[in-house]
Motif scaffolding. Structure first.
Motif, mmCIF file in Angstrom:
data_model
loop_
_atom_site.group_PDB
_atom_site.id
_atom_site.type_symbol
_atom_site.label_atom_id
_atom_site.label_comp_id
_atom_site.label_asym_id
_atom_site.label_seq_id
_atom_site.Cartn_x
_atom_site.Cartn_y
_atom_site.Cartn_z
ATOM 1 N N CYS A 1 0.853 -1.191 -0.011
ATOM 2 C CA CYS A 1 0.080 -0.056 -0.004
ATOM 3 C C CYS A 1 0.879 1.242 0.076
ATOM 4 O O CYS A 1 0.602 2.224 -0.728
ATOM 5 C CB CYS A 1 -0.915 0.165 1.047
ATOM 6 S SG CYS A 1 -2.054 1.594 1.335
ATOM 7 N N ALA A 2 1.759 1.158 0.931
ATOM 8 C CA ALA A 2 2.519 2.366 0.842
ATOM 9 C C ALA A 2 3.462 2.736 -0.372
ATOM 10 O O ALA A 2 3.641 3.802 -1.074
ATOM 11 C CB ALA A 2 3.873 2.005 2.022
ATOM 12 N N LEU B 1 1.269 6.605 -6.886
ATOM 13 C CA LEU B 1 0.072 7.490 -7.439
ATOM 14 C C LEU B 1 0.006 8.934 -7.137
ATOM 15 O O LEU B 1 -0.395 9.682 -7.736
ATOM 16 C CB LEU B 1 -1.108 6.764 -6.682
ATOM 17 C CG LEU B 1 -1.484 5.241 -7.066
ATOM 18 C CD1 LEU B 1 -2.741 5.022 -6.284
ATOM 19 C CD2 LEU B 1 -2.198 5.305 -8.592
ATOM 20 N N TYR B 2 0.863 9.338 -5.839
ATOM 21 C CA TYR B 2 0.986 10.682 -5.477
ATOM 22 C C TYR B 2 2.235 11.001 -5.133
ATOM 23 O O TYR B 2 2.648 11.187 -4.127
ATOM 24 C CB TYR B 2 -0.052 10.878 -4.301
ATOM 25 C CG TYR B 2 -1.629 10.197 -4.332
ATOM 26 C CD1 TYR B 2 -2.269 11.012 -5.278
ATOM 27 C CD2 TYR B 2 -1.829 8.940 -4.013
ATOM 28 C CE1 TYR B 2 -3.444 10.280 -5.521
ATOM 29 C CE2 TYR B 2 -3.005 8.408 -3.978
ATOM 30 C CZ TYR B 2 -3.884 9.339 -5.031
ATOM 31 O OH TYR B 2 -5.158 8.784 -5.266
ATOM 32 N N PRO B 3 2.978 11.438 -6.115
ATOM 33 C CA PRO B 3 4.253 11.771 -6.173
ATOM 34 C C PRO B 3 4.469 13.228 -5.194
ATOM 35 O O PRO B 3 3.392 14.081 -5.264
ATOM 36 C CB PRO B 3 4.838 12.390 -7.473
ATOM 37 C CG PRO B 3 3.810 11.441 -8.581
ATOM 38 C CD PRO B 3 2.603 11.449 -7.827
ATOM 39 N N GLY B 4 5.355 13.111 -4.178
ATOM 40 C CA GLY B 4 5.286 14.235 -3.121
ATOM 41 C C GLY B 4 4.446 13.970 -2.006
ATOM 42 O O GLY B 4 4.945 14.664 -0.872
ATOM 43 N N THR C 1 -4.234 -2.021 -2.576
ATOM 44 C CA THR C 1 -3.329 -3.056 -3.617
ATOM 45 C C THR C 1 -3.932 -3.814 -4.490
ATOM 46 O O THR C 1 -3.526 -4.641 -4.938
ATOM 47 C CB THR C 1 -2.598 -3.910 -2.201
ATOM 48 O OG1 THR C 1 -3.666 -4.524 -1.521
ATOM 49 C CG2 THR C 1 -1.841 -3.244 -1.252
ATOM 50 N N GLY C 2 -5.420 -3.693 -4.158
ATOM 51 C CA GLY C 2 -6.207 -4.690 -5.045
ATOM 52 C C GLY C 2 -6.440 -5.988 -4.595
ATOM 53 O O GLY C 2 -7.050 -6.822 -5.373
ATOM 54 N N ASP C 3 -6.341 -6.213 -3.411
ATOM 55 C CA ASP C 3 -6.758 -7.426 -2.734
ATOM 56 C C ASP C 3 -8.203 -7.432 -2.519
ATOM 57 O O ASP C 3 -8.869 -8.275 -2.685
ATOM 58 C CB ASP C 3 -6.150 -7.650 -1.473
ATOM 59 C CG ASP C 3 -4.603 -8.030 -1.432
ATOM 60 O OD1 ASP C 3 -4.146 -8.354 -2.537
ATOM 61 O OD2 ASP C 3 -3.660 -7.295 -0.704
ATOM 62 N N TYR C 4 -8.848 -6.215 -2.454
ATOM 63 C CA TYR C 4 -10.328 -6.181 -2.395
ATOM 64 C C TYR C 4 -10.732 -5.511 -3.423
ATOM 65 O O TYR C 4 -10.264 -4.590 -3.869
ATOM 66 C CB TYR C 4 -10.582 -5.425 -0.817
ATOM 67 C CG TYR C 4 -10.393 -6.085 0.391
ATOM 68 C CD1 TYR C 4 -10.075 -7.489 0.458
ATOM 69 C CD2 TYR C 4 -10.536 -5.341 1.708
ATOM 70 C CE1 TYR C 4 -9.661 -7.880 1.515
ATOM 71 C CE2 TYR C 4 -10.243 -5.988 2.742
ATOM 72 C CZ TYR C 4 -10.024 -7.328 2.961
ATOM 73 O OH TYR C 4 -9.712 -7.757 4.048
ATOM 74 N N ALA C 5 -12.085 -5.819 -4.028
ATOM 75 C CA ALA C 5 -12.425 -4.972 -5.155
ATOM 76 C C ALA C 5 -13.523 -4.207 -4.631
ATOM 77 O O ALA C 5 -14.434 -4.522 -3.698
ATOM 78 C CB ALA C 5 -13.022 -6.139 -6.085
ATOM 79 N N ARG C 6 -13.795 -3.259 -5.074
ATOM 80 C CA ARG C 6 -15.009 -2.239 -5.106
ATOM 81 C C ARG C 6 -16.031 -2.753 -5.882
ATOM 82 O O ARG C 6 -15.996 -3.132 -6.869
ATOM 83 C CB ARG C 6 -14.689 -0.759 -5.727
ATOM 84 C CG ARG C 6 -13.647 0.092 -4.601
ATOM 85 C CD ARG C 6 -13.828 0.280 -3.200
ATOM 86 N NE ARG C 6 -15.242 0.793 -2.683
ATOM 87 C CZ ARG C 6 -15.312 2.240 -3.047
ATOM 88 N NH1 ARG C 6 -14.093 2.918 -3.100
ATOM 89 N NH2 ARG C 6 -16.405 3.142 -2.848
#
Length: 254
Positions: free
Chosen positions: A125-126, A132-135, A202-207
């Protein structure tokens, strides 16, 4: 900042949008930096937590320590619109707000600490959030497998990291009790419970599909994916939550 609220299913819930929640986060974190105070305790509410709060006294007491509770579940939003005169503007699902908060934090120089999940999920996740979010600054992290006697050392590590926002993903009710128990040990802006949101990153759970989210049926999507684990949980909590929302929803006292 004074945020209007409403009582849904017996739980005092903020009438705040996702953007408003991010604005509050920034203001509280910068205030905490200046004042070096304990963090604001931020919980979320959905049908499961409404049902649990009604029958679990220790969980209810933990909930009562929160500085702000936002609407994680769409049924909470729908109940506010149908049963009160103070509608919640929109759902602020923690899995969505996690990304809102990351964007705002990256833009304003605030930092995260991630607590919870397995070591593999926490680390992944980290890594993904930094991609995804540079900075974005993730100044510390730890998996969620620890004994209660380790909590003081974990809080020391969080304080040493200088994190502005501490995300606690230990699952209900452990994350609420951890946050309520350790709030006064911490120096941060926000201490936020976040359930399984690391696993969603991480994609382990789906929305669920968007239409199911809007209709308040995300729980059904989850049951269909994991019937053995979740069927009886929702079979018990959903009727109780519905009853509570119908009978214990009203405008909050002035």
């Amino acid at each position: 900042m004074n945020i209007p609220s409403v009582i849904i299913g017996g739980v005092k819930t903020a009438c705040v949008s996702r953007a408003g929640l991010a604005t509050l986060m920034l203001a509280d974190c910068f205030e905490a930096r200046a004042a070096k105070r304990t963090p604001k305790l931020v919980f979320s509410v959905n049908g499961n937590s409404i049902a649990r709060a009604a029958i679990d006294a220790s969980f209810r007491r933990a909930y009562e320590t929160a500085d702000l509770i936002h609407a994680d579940g769409q049924p909470v939003v729908l109940a506010s619109r149908m049963l009160t005169n103070a509608p919640i503007p929109e759902r602020s699902a923690t899995t969505d707000f996690f990304h809102d908060a990351a964007k705002a934090a990256a833009a304003q120089g605030l930092s995260f600490y991630l607590l919870g999940g397995t070591e593999e999920v926490n680390a992944a996740c980290a890594t993904e959030m930094l991609r995804l979010y540079p900075g974005l600054r993730i100044v510390g992290r730890r998996n969620g497998y620890f004994a209660r006697e380790e909590e003081a050392a974990i809080c020391d590590d969080i304080n040493a990291s200088g994190a502005d926002i501490v995300w606690v993903g230990l699952g209900i009710p452990l994350e609420q009790s951890f946050a309520a128990r350790n709030k006064n040990r911490l120096n941060a802006g926000w201490l936020v419970t976040c359930g399984g949101c690391f696993n969603f990153v991480t994609g382990d759970y789906a929305r669920a599909p968007s239409w199911m989210q809007r209709a308040g049926l995300e729980w059904l999507f989850r049951v269909l994916r994991e019937p053995r684990r979740l069927f009886w949980r929702y079979a018990i909590t959903n009727p109780r939550a519905l009853y509570l929302m119908l009978t214990r929803s009203h405008a909050a006292p002035a």
